[in-house]
Enzyme design. Structure first.
Site, PDB file in Angstrom:
ATOM      1  N   GLU A  34       0.837  -1.107   0.103  1.00 31.71           N
ATOM      2  CA  GLU A  34      -0.066   0.351  -0.040  1.00 31.71           C
ATOM      3  C   GLU A  34       0.846   1.158   0.026  1.00 31.71           C
ATOM      4  O   GLU A  34       0.613   2.035   0.847  1.00 31.71           O
ATOM      5  CB  GLU A  34      -1.137  -0.064   1.280  1.00 31.71           C
ATOM      6  CG  GLU A  34      -2.511   0.465   0.825  1.00 31.71           C
ATOM      7  CD  GLU A  34      -3.386   0.425   1.891  1.00 31.71           C
ATOM      8  OE1 GLU A  34      -4.435   1.060   1.758  1.00 31.71           O
ATOM      9  OE2 GLU A  34      -3.266  -0.350   2.841  1.00 31.71           O
ATOM     10  N   TYR A 109       0.131  -7.180  -1.836  1.00 36.93           N
ATOM     11  CA  TYR A 109      -1.000  -6.626  -0.990  1.00 36.93           C
ATOM     12  C   TYR A 109      -2.326  -7.120  -1.418  1.00 36.93           C
ATOM     13  O   TYR A 109      -2.861  -6.842  -2.421  1.00 36.93           O
ATOM     14  CB  TYR A 109      -0.884  -5.030  -1.251  1.00 36.93           C
ATOM     15  CG  TYR A 109      -1.858  -4.496  -0.550  1.00 36.93           C
ATOM     16  CD1 TYR A 109      -2.618  -4.491   0.584  1.00 36.93           C
ATOM     17  CD2 TYR A 109      -2.562  -3.052  -1.335  1.00 36.93           C
ATOM     18  CE1 TYR A 109      -3.604  -3.849   1.156  1.00 36.93           C
ATOM     19  CE2 TYR A 109      -3.625  -2.611  -0.753  1.00 36.93           C
ATOM     20  CZ  TYR A 109      -4.284  -2.801   0.479  1.00 36.93           C
ATOM     21  OH  TYR A 109      -5.154  -2.057   0.834  1.00 36.93           O
ATOM     22  N   ASP A 151       0.674  -8.054   3.337  1.00 40.87           N
ATOM     23  CA  ASP A 151      -0.581  -8.016   4.099  1.00 40.87           C
ATOM     24  C   ASP A 151      -1.865  -8.787   3.296  1.00 40.87           C
ATOM     25  O   ASP A 151      -2.181  -8.353   2.145  1.00 40.87           O
ATOM     26  CB  ASP A 151      -1.197  -6.318   3.847  1.00 40.87           C
ATOM     27  CG  ASP A 151      -2.648  -6.158   4.536  1.00 40.87           C
ATOM     28  OD1 ASP A 151      -3.201  -7.075   4.807  1.00 40.87           O
ATOM     29  OD2 ASP A 151      -3.165  -5.101   4.270  1.00 40.87           O
ATOM     30  N   ASN A 153      -4.516 -10.162   4.515  1.00 40.13           N
ATOM     31  CA  ASN A 153      -5.956  -9.760   4.641  1.00 40.13           C
ATOM     32  C   ASN A 153      -6.867 -10.958   5.016  1.00 40.13           C
ATOM     33  O   ASN A 153      -8.069 -11.047   4.712  1.00 40.13           O
ATOM     34  CB  ASN A 153      -6.674  -8.908   3.610  1.00 40.13           C
ATOM     35  CG  ASN A 153      -6.549  -7.398   3.734  1.00 40.13           C
ATOM     36  OD1 ASN A 153      -6.600  -6.908   4.800  1.00 40.13           O
ATOM     37  ND2 ASN A 153      -5.960  -6.758   2.766  1.00 40.13           N
ATOM     38  N   ASP A 258      -1.786   1.902  10.108  1.00 44.90           N
ATOM     39  CA  ASP A 258      -2.410   0.874  10.952  1.00 44.90           C
ATOM     40  C   ASP A 258      -2.083  -0.329  11.120  1.00 44.90           C
ATOM     41  O   ASP A 258      -2.663  -1.070  12.026  1.00 44.90           O
ATOM     42  CB  ASP A 258      -4.034   1.015  10.642  1.00 44.90           C
ATOM     43  CG  ASP A 258      -4.227   0.728   8.970  1.00 44.90           C
ATOM     44  OD1 ASP A 258      -3.309   0.683   8.259  1.00 44.90           O
ATOM     45  OD2 ASP A 258      -5.274   0.490   8.548  1.00 44.90           O
TER      46      ASP A 258
END
EC number: 3.1.11.2
Length: 267
Positions: A34, A109, A151, A153, A258
């Protein structure tokens, strides 16, 4: 060798976090997700004095990935072979000569998916995992080690969920993404291929370690989060894994992403 994966949530916004990671952890390879910057506008002024070769695959405003490597890779690949010109910029790969052999590093990502009911985002997540699986099975030489980081997810098990039982049940009931049965089935195929979760190998029962914390509810303040960032490795590397961690000190900085960076070391 030490590898760090970090969803930086905007490279231009967080050079201080990247510099702190390098100063404290001295990784051999950094995978950023990101980055939110187009290739033609990549901010080399942020990375040029850090001591790394820098490779990126990005687009304006959204998504984007980068690899920073201390040694020059033999090959860099951007995207999947099956990507069309409209594909989101979400994956970058490198082949590195290492003491473990010719190592393929895949930094991704992965789509978040939003919810089971979303007409485009959920199918896009399923397709991304399928594209990765196809790449592994058709393109990768299994005699060589491989490391997949990013990431991803998905929270692979209930040990990776730290948002409270009521929220967990509500997310499942409403079809919200992160630990739906379908998502875990996609993820399980990576294990079935022969990959191991480096964090879980050394922390098989930990249930209080998370890599993502919601900004709005200030989840970081009381350790309410999800473990959705992972470093998966083939067996040859898993056997050489000596240390892993989640860099909560970096998440605790001013103006943080985050996500917290995660890392794994192999000897």
């Amino acid at each position: 060798m030490k590898f760090i994966s970090f969803n930086i949530n905007g490279l231009r916004a967080r050079p201080h976090q990247l510099e702190a990671i390098i100063e404290k952890y001295q990784p051999d390879v950094i995978g950023l997700q990101e980055i939110k910057v187009a290739d033609e506008a990549f901010p080399y002024e942020i990375t040029e004095n850090l001591g790394y070769h820098v490779f990126h695959h990005g687009q304006k405003g959204h998504y984007g990935v980068a690899l920073l490597t201390k040694q020059e890779p033999k090959v860099i690949r951007r995207g999947f072979p099956t990507d069309n010109e409209d594909a989101q910029k979400r994956i970058i790969m490198a082949d590195l000569e290492t003491e473990f052999g010719l190592l393929t590093v895949i930094n991704g990502y992965f789509p978040q998916g939003e919810s089971r009911a979303h007409e485009t985002k959920f199918p896009a997540k399923e397709k991304f995992y399928a594209d990765l699986q196809q790449y592994l099975e058709k393109e990768h030489d299994k005699s060589n080690p491989i490391l997949i980081m990013g990431d991803m997810n998905i929270s692979p098990s209930d040990l990776d969920i730290g948002i409270g039982d009521e929220n967990r049940k509500r997310w499942l009931r409403t079809g919200k993404c992160s630990f739906l049965p379908e998502e875990r089935a996609w993820y399980q195929r990576l294990y079935d291929y022969g990959l191991e979760d480096s964090f879980r190998k050394l922390n098989p029962t930990a249930n209080d370690k998370f890599s993502w914390f919601d900004y709005r509810s200030k989840g970081f303040d009381d350790n309410r989060g999800l473990r959705i960032d992972h470093i998966l490795v083939s067996q040859k590397l898993a056997e050489r894994c000596v240390d892993v961690g989640i860099a909560l000190d970096i998440r605790a900085m001013e103006k943080p992403s985050d996500h917290a960076p995660i890392w794994a070391e192999f000897k």
